[in-house]
Design a protein around this motif. Sequence first.
Motif, PDB file in Angstrom:
ATOM      1  N   VAL A  15      -3.520  -0.765  -9.205  1.00  9.59           N
ATOM      2  CA  VAL A  15      -2.200  -0.542  -8.612  1.00  9.59           C
ATOM      3  C   VAL A  15      -2.184   0.819  -7.906  1.00  9.59           C
ATOM      4  O   VAL A  15      -1.230   1.576  -8.014  1.00  9.59           O
ATOM      5  N   GLN A  16      -3.213   1.094  -7.138  1.00 12.02           N
ATOM      6  CA  GLN A  16      -3.366   2.419  -6.546  1.00 12.02           C
ATOM      7  C   GLN A  16      -2.282   2.710  -5.511  1.00 12.02           C
ATOM      8  O   GLN A  16      -1.802   3.851  -5.407  1.00 12.02           O
ATOM      9  N   PHE A  17      -1.870   1.701  -4.729  1.00 14.23           N
ATOM     10  CA  PHE A  17      -0.803   1.938  -3.768  1.00 14.23           C
ATOM     11  C   PHE A  17       0.505   2.261  -4.483  1.00 14.23           C
ATOM     12  O   PHE A  17       1.229   3.183  -4.082  1.00 14.23           O
ATOM     13  N   THR A  18       0.801   1.504  -5.524  1.00 17.71           N
ATOM     14  CA  THR A  18       2.031   1.736  -6.283  1.00 17.71           C
ATOM     15  C   THR A  18       2.054   3.146  -6.849  1.00 17.71           C
ATOM     16  O   THR A  18       3.061   3.862  -6.724  1.00 17.71           O
ATOM     17  N   VAL A  19       0.958   3.559  -7.471  1.00 15.58           N
ATOM     18  CA  VAL A  19       0.888   4.891  -8.072  1.00 15.58           C
ATOM     19  C   VAL A  19       1.051   5.974  -7.007  1.00 15.58           C
ATOM     20  O   VAL A  19       1.825   6.935  -7.179  1.00 15.58           O
ATOM     21  N   GLY A  20       0.348   5.841  -5.899  1.00 13.98           N
ATOM     22  CA  GLY A  20       0.424   6.857  -4.854  1.00 13.98           C
ATOM     23  C   GLY A  20       1.797   6.934  -4.207  1.00 13.98           C
ATOM     24  O   GLY A  20       2.343   8.031  -4.016  1.00 13.98           O
ATOM     25  N   TYR A  21       2.369   5.778  -3.894  1.00  8.79           N
ATOM     26  CA  TYR A  21       3.667   5.758  -3.226  1.00  8.79           C
ATOM     27  C   TYR A  21       4.765   6.294  -4.138  1.00  8.79           C
ATOM     28  O   TYR A  21       5.605   7.105  -3.716  1.00  8.79           O
ATOM     29  N   VAL A  22       4.763   5.867  -5.387  1.00  9.00           N
ATOM     30  CA  VAL A  22       5.776   6.341  -6.332  1.00  9.00           C
ATOM     31  C   VAL A  22       5.633   7.839  -6.569  1.00  9.00           C
ATOM     32  O   VAL A  22       6.639   8.555  -6.697  1.00  9.00           O
ATOM     33  N   ALA A  23       4.401   8.339  -6.603  1.00  7.04           N
ATOM     34  CA  ALA A  23       4.183   9.778  -6.791  1.00  7.04           C
ATOM     35  C   ALA A  23       4.769  10.568  -5.622  1.00  7.04           C
ATOM     36  O   ALA A  23       5.382  11.628  -5.818  1.00  7.04           O
ATOM     37  N   TRP A  77      16.553   3.735  -9.968  1.00  7.96           N
ATOM     38  CA  TRP A  77      15.846   2.858  -9.043  1.00  7.96           C
ATOM     39  C   TRP A  77      14.334   3.004  -9.095  1.00  7.96           C
ATOM     40  O   TRP A  77      13.606   2.035  -8.808  1.00  7.96           O
ATOM     41  N   LEU A  78      13.813   4.176  -9.463  1.00  7.68           N
ATOM     42  CA  LEU A  78      12.361   4.369  -9.426  1.00  7.68           C
ATOM     43  C   LEU A  78      11.612   3.472 -10.417  1.00  7.68           C
ATOM     44  O   LEU A  78      10.589   2.882 -10.040  1.00  7.68           O
ATOM     45  N   PRO A  79      12.049   3.323 -11.681  1.00  8.21           N
ATOM     46  CA  PRO A  79      11.324   2.419 -12.580  1.00  8.21           C
ATOM     47  C   PRO A  79      11.309   0.967 -12.089  1.00  8.21           C
ATOM     48  O   PRO A  79      10.280   0.284 -12.200  1.00  8.21           O
ATOM     49  N   PHE A  80      12.428   0.507 -11.534  1.00  6.73           N
ATOM     50  CA  PHE A  80      12.469  -0.877 -11.050  1.00  6.73           C
ATOM     51  C   PHE A  80      11.610  -1.054  -9.804  1.00  6.73           C
ATOM     52  O   PHE A  80      10.944  -2.078  -9.639  1.00  6.73           O
ATOM     53  N   LEU A  81      11.625  -0.076  -8.912  1.00  4.88           N
ATOM     54  CA  LEU A  81      10.756  -0.143  -7.734  1.00  4.88           C
ATOM     55  C   LEU A  81       9.289  -0.151  -8.156  1.00  4.88           C
ATOM     56  O   LEU A  81       8.475  -0.913  -7.609  1.00  4.88           O
ATOM     57  N   THR A  82       8.944   0.681  -9.117  1.00  2.00           N
ATOM     58  CA  THR A  82       7.569   0.712  -9.630  1.00  2.00           C
ATOM     59  C   THR A  82       7.175  -0.634 -10.203  1.00  2.00           C
ATOM     60  O   THR A  82       6.059  -1.128  -9.969  1.00  2.00           O
ATOM     61  N   CYS A  83       8.079  -1.244 -10.939  1.00  2.00           N
ATOM     62  CA  CYS A  83       7.820  -2.563 -11.526  1.00  2.00           C
ATOM     63  C   CYS A  83       7.546  -3.595 -10.434  1.00  2.00           C
ATOM     64  O   CYS A  83       6.595  -4.375 -10.517  1.00  2.00           O
ATOM     65  N   LEU A  84       8.376  -3.605  -9.393  1.00  2.00           N
ATOM     66  CA  LEU A  84       8.212  -4.561  -8.301  1.00  2.00           C
ATOM     67  C   LEU A  84       6.893  -4.363  -7.572  1.00  2.00           C
ATOM     68  O   LEU A  84       6.134  -5.332  -7.346  1.00  2.00           O
ATOM     69  N   LEU A  85       6.589  -3.132  -7.199  1.00  2.00           N
ATOM     70  CA  LEU A  85       5.363  -2.872  -6.456  1.00  2.00           C
ATOM     71  C   LEU A  85       4.126  -3.155  -7.294  1.00  2.00           C
ATOM     72  O   LEU A  85       3.132  -3.709  -6.791  1.00  2.00           O
ATOM     73  N   ALA A  86       4.162  -2.783  -8.571  1.00  2.00           N
ATOM     74  CA  ALA A  86       3.016  -3.038  -9.442  1.00  2.00           C
ATOM     75  C   ALA A  86       2.782  -4.533  -9.615  1.00  2.00           C
ATOM     76  O   ALA A  86       1.639  -5.018  -9.576  1.00  2.00           O
ATOM     77  N   HIS A  91      -0.701  -9.179  -8.210  1.00  2.00           N
ATOM     78  CA  HIS A  91      -0.836 -10.565  -7.777  1.00  2.00           C
ATOM     79  C   HIS A  91      -1.413 -10.688  -6.371  1.00  2.00           C
ATOM     80  O   HIS A  91      -2.278 -11.518  -6.122  1.00  2.00           O
ATOM     81  N   LEU A  92      -0.924  -9.867  -5.441  1.00  2.00           N
ATOM     82  CA  LEU A  92      -1.305 -10.022  -4.042  1.00  2.00           C
ATOM     83  C   LEU A  92      -2.493  -9.164  -3.646  1.00  2.00           C
ATOM     84  O   LEU A  92      -3.087  -9.392  -2.596  1.00  2.00           O
ATOM     85  N   ARG A  93      -2.823  -8.174  -4.436  1.00  2.00           N
ATOM     86  CA  ARG A  93      -3.844  -7.171  -4.179  1.00  2.00           C
ATOM     87  C   ARG A  93      -3.310  -6.105  -3.222  1.00  2.00           C
ATOM     88  O   ARG A  93      -2.323  -6.295  -2.537  1.00  2.00           O
ATOM     89  N   THR A  94      -3.996  -4.974  -3.174  1.00  2.00           N
ATOM     90  CA  THR A  94      -3.473  -3.777  -2.513  1.00  2.00           C
ATOM     91  C   THR A  94      -3.250  -3.974  -1.016  1.00  2.00           C
ATOM     92  O   THR A  94      -2.185  -3.641  -0.486  1.00  2.00           O
ATOM     93  N   ILE A  95      -4.243  -4.514  -0.317  1.00  2.00           N
ATOM     94  CA  ILE A  95      -4.136  -4.653   1.134  1.00  2.00           C
ATOM     95  C   ILE A  95      -2.961  -5.541   1.509  1.00  2.00           C
ATOM     96  O   ILE A  95      -2.187  -5.229   2.430  1.00  2.00           O
TER      97      ILE A  95
END
Length: 276
Positions: A15-23, A77-86, A91-95
């Motif tokens: 979940v590298q995109f999720t981690v980077g974007y949320v950070a 909103w941040l925990p829910f956004l993190t949940c959605l992106l993760a 499921h869909l993969r990073t790209i």
Amino acid sequence: METMLGGITSRLARVQFTVGYVAVLLAVSCAFFVLGPQWHDLVVARASTNLHNLSHGRLGTLLGSALVVDAGPLYFWLPFLTCLLALAELHLRTIRLVVAFLVGHIGATLVVAAALAASVEFGWLPTSIARASDVGMSYGALATLGAMTAAIPSRWRPAWVGFWIAAGTTSAIIGADFTDAGHTVAVILGVLVSRRFSQPIHWTPVLALMLVASSGFGFLVLAHHWGTMAAAPVAGALGALVAYQIARFRSARGSQPAPMAADDAALTGPQPVLAG
């Protein structure tokens, strides 16, 4: 200890995109808190994808606006956004997640900007709308939710799509705000992008719970007015029912053998019976 750290690193890599974007979102929000409202207002004005900035060639706002969130308390909103992106990234993969997010964020922004420009040109809206603030992650988040269509079991996929499009359209009509219309466009773009995704999904109770939380968050982003909160669920349920019934009807018609034409039957004639 090394094994534990290796396991954590492996999970975060998925979940590298999720981690980077949320950070980044967390860092920007904390910077606003420290610097004060004056800096907040200045950055929002510079990062907004409004007609004023876009007409002056500030195309960087198409990406920068997704890094500045002006949508209530961070802890909500941040925990829910993190949940959605993760969930989407798992499921869909990073790209694919990045593609869906950017298509929704940039695509919905440009569609809304074009509609606003036309409305101002024809005198339907005041020119002051050109400087309205328009920042945040909502377009990308809702496009991600729409792209999750690819992960929904095929039997329930029409109902899922019908619910979100009907609920989004109702919210846009009742809200009568350009961001509400943009939210609906973002969902539709996400659904369209999902048609290019195909990934076998194994749903677990934890992932199903994450989907419920993500859907609730997406619904609140769509229906953020009291009126839309009452009307959107009803419209969404009706849309889901209609879409599900249409899909069943088309499936039933497709599974029936094609009837033999009368001319074909006449040409074929009576078939001989072979004696055993």
